[in-house]
Design an enzyme around this catalytic site. Structure first.
Site, PDB file in Angstrom:
ATOM      1  N   ASP A   1       0.814  -1.215   0.000  1.00 38.19           N
ATOM      2  CA  ASP A   1       0.000   0.000   0.000  1.00 38.19           C
ATOM      3  C   ASP A   1       0.849   1.267   0.000  1.00 38.19           C
ATOM      4  O   ASP A   1       0.537   2.243  -0.686  1.00 38.19           O
ATOM      5  CB  ASP A   1      -0.901   0.030   1.242  1.00 38.19           C
ATOM      6  CG  ASP A   1      -2.007  -1.009   1.150  1.00 38.19           C
ATOM      7  OD1 ASP A   1      -2.092  -1.674   0.088  1.00 38.19           O
ATOM      8  OD2 ASP A   1      -2.763  -1.160   2.125  1.00 38.19           O
TER       9      ASP A   1
ATOM     10  N   ASP B   1       0.630   4.179  -2.614  1.00 38.97           N
ATOM     11  CA  ASP B   1       0.214   5.530  -2.213  1.00 38.97           C
ATOM     12  C   ASP B   1       1.245   6.568  -2.643  1.00 38.97           C
ATOM     13  O   ASP B   1       0.898   7.698  -3.000  1.00 38.97           O
ATOM     14  CB  ASP B   1       0.010   5.598  -0.700  1.00 38.97           C
ATOM     15  CG  ASP B   1      -1.195   4.765  -0.262  1.00 38.97           C
ATOM     16  OD1 ASP B   1      -1.996   4.382  -1.139  1.00 38.97           O
ATOM     17  OD2 ASP B   1      -1.325   4.495   0.940  1.00 38.97           O
TER      18      ASP B   1
ATOM     19  N   GLU C   1     -21.199 -20.861 -10.863  1.00 39.36           N
ATOM     20  CA  GLU C   1     -20.580 -19.708 -10.196  1.00 39.36           C
ATOM     21  C   GLU C   1     -21.197 -19.483  -8.820  1.00 39.36           C
ATOM     22  O   GLU C   1     -22.296 -19.964  -8.552  1.00 39.36           O
ATOM     23  CB  GLU C   1     -20.822 -18.437 -11.036  1.00 39.36           C
ATOM     24  CG  GLU C   1     -20.271 -18.558 -12.429  1.00 39.36           C
ATOM     25  CD  GLU C   1     -20.651 -17.365 -13.308  1.00 39.36           C
ATOM     26  OE1 GLU C   1     -21.229 -16.378 -12.807  1.00 39.36           O
ATOM     27  OE2 GLU C   1     -20.371 -17.455 -14.511  1.00 39.36           O
TER      28      GLU C   1
ATOM     29  N   LYS D   1     -23.206 -17.183  -6.272  1.00 31.66           N
ATOM     30  CA  LYS D   1     -24.194 -16.106  -6.406  1.00 31.66           C
ATOM     31  C   LYS D   1     -23.869 -15.065  -5.341  1.00 31.66           C
ATOM     32  O   LYS D   1     -24.176 -15.246  -4.152  1.00 31.66           O
ATOM     33  CB  LYS D   1     -25.609 -16.649  -6.232  1.00 31.66           C
ATOM     34  CG  LYS D   1     -26.678 -15.643  -6.554  1.00 31.66           C
ATOM     35  CD  LYS D   1     -28.032 -16.333  -6.704  1.00 31.66           C
ATOM     36  CE  LYS D   1     -29.112 -15.380  -7.168  1.00 31.66           C
ATOM     37  NZ  LYS D   1     -29.418 -14.325  -6.213  1.00 31.66           N
TER      38      LYS D   1
HETATM   39  S1  IVH Z   1     -25.973 -13.937 -13.959  1.00 31.63           S
HETATM   40  C1  IVH Z   1     -30.308 -13.394 -16.105  1.00 31.63           C
HETATM   41  N1  IVH Z   1     -24.203 -14.518 -12.171  1.00 31.63           N
HETATM   42  O1  IVH Z   1     -28.401 -12.606  -8.938  1.00 31.63           O
HETATM   43  C2  IVH Z   1     -29.571 -13.047 -14.900  1.00 31.63           C
HETATM   44  N2  IVH Z   1     -26.077 -13.203 -11.479  1.00 31.63           N
HETATM   45  O2  IVH Z   1     -31.227 -13.313  -8.733  1.00 31.63           O
HETATM   46  C3  IVH Z   1     -28.128 -13.273 -15.144  1.00 31.63           C
HETATM   47  N3  IVH Z   1     -26.023 -12.535  -9.138  1.00 31.63           N
HETATM   48  O3  IVH Z   1     -29.673  -9.876 -10.711  1.00 31.63           O
HETATM   49  C4  IVH Z   1     -27.364 -12.930 -13.958  1.00 31.63           C
HETATM   50  N4  IVH Z   1     -24.108 -13.490  -8.633  1.00 31.63           N
HETATM   51  O4  IVH Z   1     -27.578  -9.493  -9.266  1.00 31.63           O
HETATM   52  C5  IVH Z   1     -25.368 -13.880 -12.400  1.00 31.63           C
HETATM   53  N5  IVH Z   1     -22.517 -15.111 -10.710  1.00 31.63           N
HETATM   54  C6  IVH Z   1     -23.671 -14.466 -10.933  1.00 31.63           C
HETATM   55  C7  IVH Z   1     -24.360 -13.751  -9.938  1.00 31.63           C
HETATM   56  C8  IVH Z   1     -25.568 -13.132 -10.246  1.00 31.63           C
HETATM   57  C9  IVH Z   1     -25.101 -12.746  -8.179  1.00 31.63           C
HETATM   58  C10 IVH Z   1     -27.271 -11.765  -8.927  1.00 31.63           C
HETATM   59  C11 IVH Z   1     -27.555 -10.713  -9.950  1.00 31.63           C
HETATM   60  C12 IVH Z   1     -28.932 -11.025 -10.482  1.00 31.63           C
HETATM   61  C13 IVH Z   1     -29.481 -11.841  -9.384  1.00 31.63           C
HETATM   62  C14 IVH Z   1     -30.604 -12.729  -9.839  1.00 31.63           C
END
Ligand code: IVH
Length: 347
Positions: A33, A37, A113, A115
């Site tokens: 850092d 900086d 992936e 979420k």
């Molecule tokens: S793909 C058609 N990938 O989940 C939607 N969404 O419940 C395609 N989200 O609005 C989204 N991680 O905000 C996607 N790896 C991920 C995600 C992700 C979080 C959220 C996103 C979306 C919501 C849907």
């Protein structure tokens, strides 16, 4: 000399952008850092002495001075849809059955992936420069939160180029607040007698919907890219490749992305994450399962609100029993009726 100052400024910007890339995208910083900086301060001093060389894409120009009066609206070139949920292996298999039926004899594979529990954002890059950042809103029209998103250091103001960047590149991803930052923010707010945020998602959303970007800048938000919106030319033929392209362009992606050849592999990956959420520095509320090939996504299409090529899997801890209080019927643009259940909130 002016020429020297200009060259020095450009050199410093290049160096700082490289260090951002090493830190945010590759997770392999080369300097600490303090050194960072120092480089930043050097650039700032040079720009101050030579204000005519200041450009909006400079790493020093992330935070704008003046608060906004309100947010402008942005119409999404490609709608931002939502996702259907599954809660167990059986429902994942039913999803796979629907996919198989629609794709007929074709082979297909998945990408799995995490979420991330934040809020969806659409970043629009034109000729490699970030021009707009918009919230999802109702999926068709969102809020212009560019000034706030520019303060998120994981979001590149300019893309890394090999001369191969589409003229228009919309990147979608999640803005989130790391758990530690959320805890610290709430602690400070409680001490100041201010209302605390219920969870990191609300904290991230609240921080992005501030009119004063200087406050957003203090909130330690981060970003991970996970899909594309409008593109002037194709980026790749499948999702997994497009994520690798993101990385090359300087956009951070989640390192925990896996390809799966069939639904059994998908289920194994999902189950392996259940209960392991705590090992992450941010919160997730499930997994997202996506068909890999874009061509096959086109065949599968979408229902009114959600694509048929992806689905989320919610961990058991995220499930709770509640009561349907009432049901509203929403009328879509094309006259499609969508029943919406109003539930008693649960924590
Ligand atoms: S793909 C058609 N990938 O989940 C939607 N969404 O419940 C395609 N989200 O609005 C989204 N991680 O905000 C996607 N790896 C991920 C995600 C992700 C979080 C959220 C996103 C979306 C919501 C849907």
């Amino acid at each position: 000399m002016a020429g020297d100052a200009k060259r020095q400024i450009e050199q410093l910007r290049k160096e700082l952008r490289r260090h951002d890339y090493l830190y945010y995208v590759l997770n392999q910083p080369e300097i600490g850092d303090q050194k960072y900086d120092r480089l930043f301060a050097e650039l700032k001093a040079l720009e101050k002495a030579n204000p005519r060389f200041i450009t909006p894409d400079s790493p020093t120009q992330r935070v704008s001075g003046q608060p906004l009066e309100g947010f402008a609206s942005v119409r999404h070139a490609v709608p931002m849809l939502s996702m259907d949920n599954t809660y167990n292996a059986e429902e994942l298999r039913a999803f796979d059955e629907r996919v198989r039926r629609q794709l007929g004899s074709q082979d297909y594979d998945y990408v799995v992936e995490l979420k991330i529990d934040g809020l969806a954002i659409s970043l629009r890059y034109e000729r490699g420069v970030l021009v707009t950042a918009a919230t999802r809103g109702d999926g068709e029209v969102g809020d212009d939160v560019t000034a706030n998103v520019r303060t998120i250091k994981a979001v590149p103001l300019v893309l890394f180029g090999d001369g191969n960047i589409p003229d228009v590149l919309e990147v979608r991803g999640e803005v989130y607040m790391p758990t530690r930052s959320f805890v610290e923010l709430n602690k400070a707010r409680a001490e100041a007698g201010e209302a605390v945020f219920a969870n990191p998602r609300n904290a991230a959303a609240g921080s992005l919907k501030l009119l004063d970007a200087r406050v957003t800048a203090s909130r330690n938000l981060s970003f991970l890219a996970y899909s594309v919106g409008e593109l002037s030319e194709p980026l790749a033929e499948n999702h997994y490749q497009s994520l690798q392209r993101f990385k090359e362009l300087g956009l951070p992606i989640n390192p925990n992305i896996k390809r799966a050849k069939d639904i059994d592999e998908v289920i194994n990956i999902c189950l392996s994450w259940s209960g392991k959420q705590k090992t992450l520095s941010y919160q997730i509320d499930g997994m997202v399962i996506k068909i890999n090939r874009f061509e096959q996504r086109d065949i599968l299409g979408a229902t009114g609100r959600a694509p048929r090529w992806c689905i989320s899997y919610k961990f058991p801890a995220e499930q709770a029993e509640t009561v349907v209080e009432s049901i509203d019927v929403q009328v879509g643009k094309s006259g499609i009726l969508t029943p919406v259940a109003n539930l008693t909130p649960v924590q």
